[in-house]
Design an enzyme around this catalytic site. Structure first.
Site, PDB file in Angstrom:
ATOM      1  CE  LYS A 138      -7.656 -50.048  22.345  1.00 47.17           C
ATOM      2  NZ  LYS A 138      -7.790 -48.598  22.070  1.00 47.17           N
ATOM      3  CB  SER A 167      -4.393 -47.603  23.521  1.00 43.61           C
ATOM      4  OG  SER A 167      -5.697 -47.242  23.121  1.00 43.61           O
ATOM      5  CB  SER A 189      -5.977 -44.805  21.357  1.00 43.78           C
ATOM      6  OG  SER A 189      -5.269 -44.443  22.512  1.00 43.78           O
TER       7      SER A 189
END
Length: 492
Positions: free
Chosen positions: A80, A155, A179
């Site tokens: 990520k 996210s 997220s």
């Protein structure tokens, strides 16, 4: 798509350990898959082909030498883009860090590297992870593999899309206000938000920070457990150490759920608006749990103070971590982040103390609830995957959104409790879009929660349904042309 990329991380690591597939072969397959499908998704924003193949070669050589190897040895994985990877561009999706090349790994990346992961690149995020829709001014928008005009969530939206698109079977997300859970719901995968400290997430500025978590996402619960065994454990940087270690994860799933008590709520006891297809998904899940023998009753923890706890704690954390950047270079930071930092700066000592008191009362309500129930079942998101050109849904079930928080309140309320939560696929809507639910357990009962989720997975198999038609020529616009004003509401 090759059969190799359809397999789970558990299956692939077994093949790697047995020498039936090489890390180089698997890494090349992942790189080829990225080249084939990523132009239609924009899920992976940085690819290090040369470095990845060098790392894969080193992994193969280490296995040949017969030395010790980790539980994820040779497994290729993108990370990520909110997580630092030494020597690999790590932007946080922000123009302020567009060329940032860190010299160190974040703790989660270092643990994955020690477990044997081969880093191949970075997955897309909203700027600084702020928002449950993945777009930014550096790389543009990530779209949904099941419906490429729709959001993949955020996210951890880049990771969720990569998992669904069979780019990789497993990866690390993070979750402050949904997220991991919202992109899992949007992309038909699993996501896990652990109890605080189980996977260390140290802060350079607040050793007691508790709201944000690092957690795995995968297409199977077994892979979530594999990730936990590879990364869980104490860290000297944390003031409070979790009473769980890596060995606690795994073990056989229960054959049924007789004797398990599950409370369920459609609106969290607060009238939270939820779209009809998400309520239908919850009904399907209730029927599954009842068929497995669980007792399911309508009951919710008293979450009346959760909005204040989440909103103020998050604002405090944002001001603490991003305040200096916003103060020095506000022109490079999106308005939602500026708003949330300013909210944090504006908190008075009284408000901070009252928030702490509210969090304490909320924990008392949580303890009361879990004296009667083993788990709490609720919608995984309030909406179906929405138009990817929007910044966020303007309304939910006919209720106008007053702040950015409104459409993701289902996740934020649970975050405020600090409880471990697993996001699970719940089938598809009549229009063919993925849906999801979230199952919440009590503090540090993470292994038991995941075993119940595995029982549910074996009874449903929803995540086995792959997207259709990927890699057939459509290229997603990478410039974020998003509708709607820069609303100064809550984010993430």
């Amino acid at each position: 798509m090759t059969d190799l990329l359809e397999q789970s991380a558990t299956e692939l690591t077994a093949l790697l350990a047995a020498g039936e597939v090489s890390s180089r072969e698997l890494t090349q397959a992942q790189l080829d898959r990225i080249a084939a499908v990523n132009p239609s998704l924009n899920a992976i924003v940085t690819v290090d082909e040369e470095g990845a193949m060098e790392r894969a070669h080193a992994a193969d050589q280490a296995l040949t030498r017969g030395g010790p190897t980790g539980p994820l040895h040779g497994l290729p994985m993108t990370h990520k883009d909110t997580h630092l990877v030494a020597g690999m561009r790590s932007t946080n999706g922000s123009p302020a860090l567009a060329d940032h090349m860190p010299g160190r790994d974040d703790v989660i990346v270092a643990r994955l590297r020690a477990a044997g992961v081969v880093a191949t690149g970075k997955s897309n995020v909203p700027e600084f992870g702020a928002g449950s829709h993945t777009f930014n001014e550096v790389f543009g928008t990530t779209v949904n593999p099941y419906a490429p005009t729709r959001s993949a969530g955020g996210s951890s939206g880049g990771l969720a899309a990569a998992l669904a698109a069979r780019i990789q079977p497993l990866g690390e997300g993070s979750d402050m206000g949904g997220s991991v859970r919202i992109p899992a719901s949007f992309c038909n995968v699993f996501g896990f938000r652990p109890s605080v400290g189980v996977i260390p997430m140290p802060s350079d500025r607040n050793a007691w920070a508790w709201l944000g978590r690092v957690g795995p996402m995968a297409r199977s619960v077994e892979d979530l457990e594999l990730f936990m065994r590879a990364t869980a454990g104490p860290a000297p940087e944390l003031q409070l150490q979790a009473p769980l270690d890596a060995a606690a994860f795994g073990g056989p799933a229960p054959e049924d759920l007789r004797g398990v008590r599950i409370g369920v709520s459609y609106d969290f006891g607060l009238g939270v608006p939820v779209e009809a297809p998400m309520l239908e998904a919850l009904d399907r899940t209730i029927a599954t749990f009842e068929a497995l023998g669980a007792t399911v009753e309508q009951a919710s923890p008293d979450l009346g103070e959760a909005d204040r706890v989440f909103g103020n704690t998050r604002a405090f954390d944002f001001a603490n971590s991003l305040g200096s950047l916003v103060d020095s270079r506000p022109e490079l930071v999106k308005p939602e982040v500026i708003w949330n930092v300013e909210k944090g700066w504006a908190l008075s000592a009284r408000e901070i103390m009252e928030t702490t008191a509210a969090a304490t009362r909320l924990q008392a309500k949580v303890r009361t609830y879990f004296a009667s129930y083993d788990y709490f079942l609720s919608p995984g998101a309030q909406v179906l995957p929405f138009d990817a050109t929007l910044r966020y849904p303007q309304q939910v079930a006919g209720v106008e959104s007053q702040t950015y928080l409104d459409w993701m309140r289902s996740a934020c309320l649970i975050s405020a409790t600090g409880l471990p939560t697993v996001a699970m696929p719940a089938g598809f809507s009549a229009s063919g879009l993925p849906t999801g639910v979230q199952l919440t357990g009590y503090h540090y009962r993470d292994p038991q929660l995941l075993r119940v989720a595995r029982c549910y997975e074996e009874a449903t198999g929803y995540a086995r349904r792959a997207p259709e038609g990927l890699g057939q020529g459509r290229v997603v616009e990478t410039a974020p042309a998003l509708a709607g004003a820069h609303h100064h509401g809550e984010v993430e």
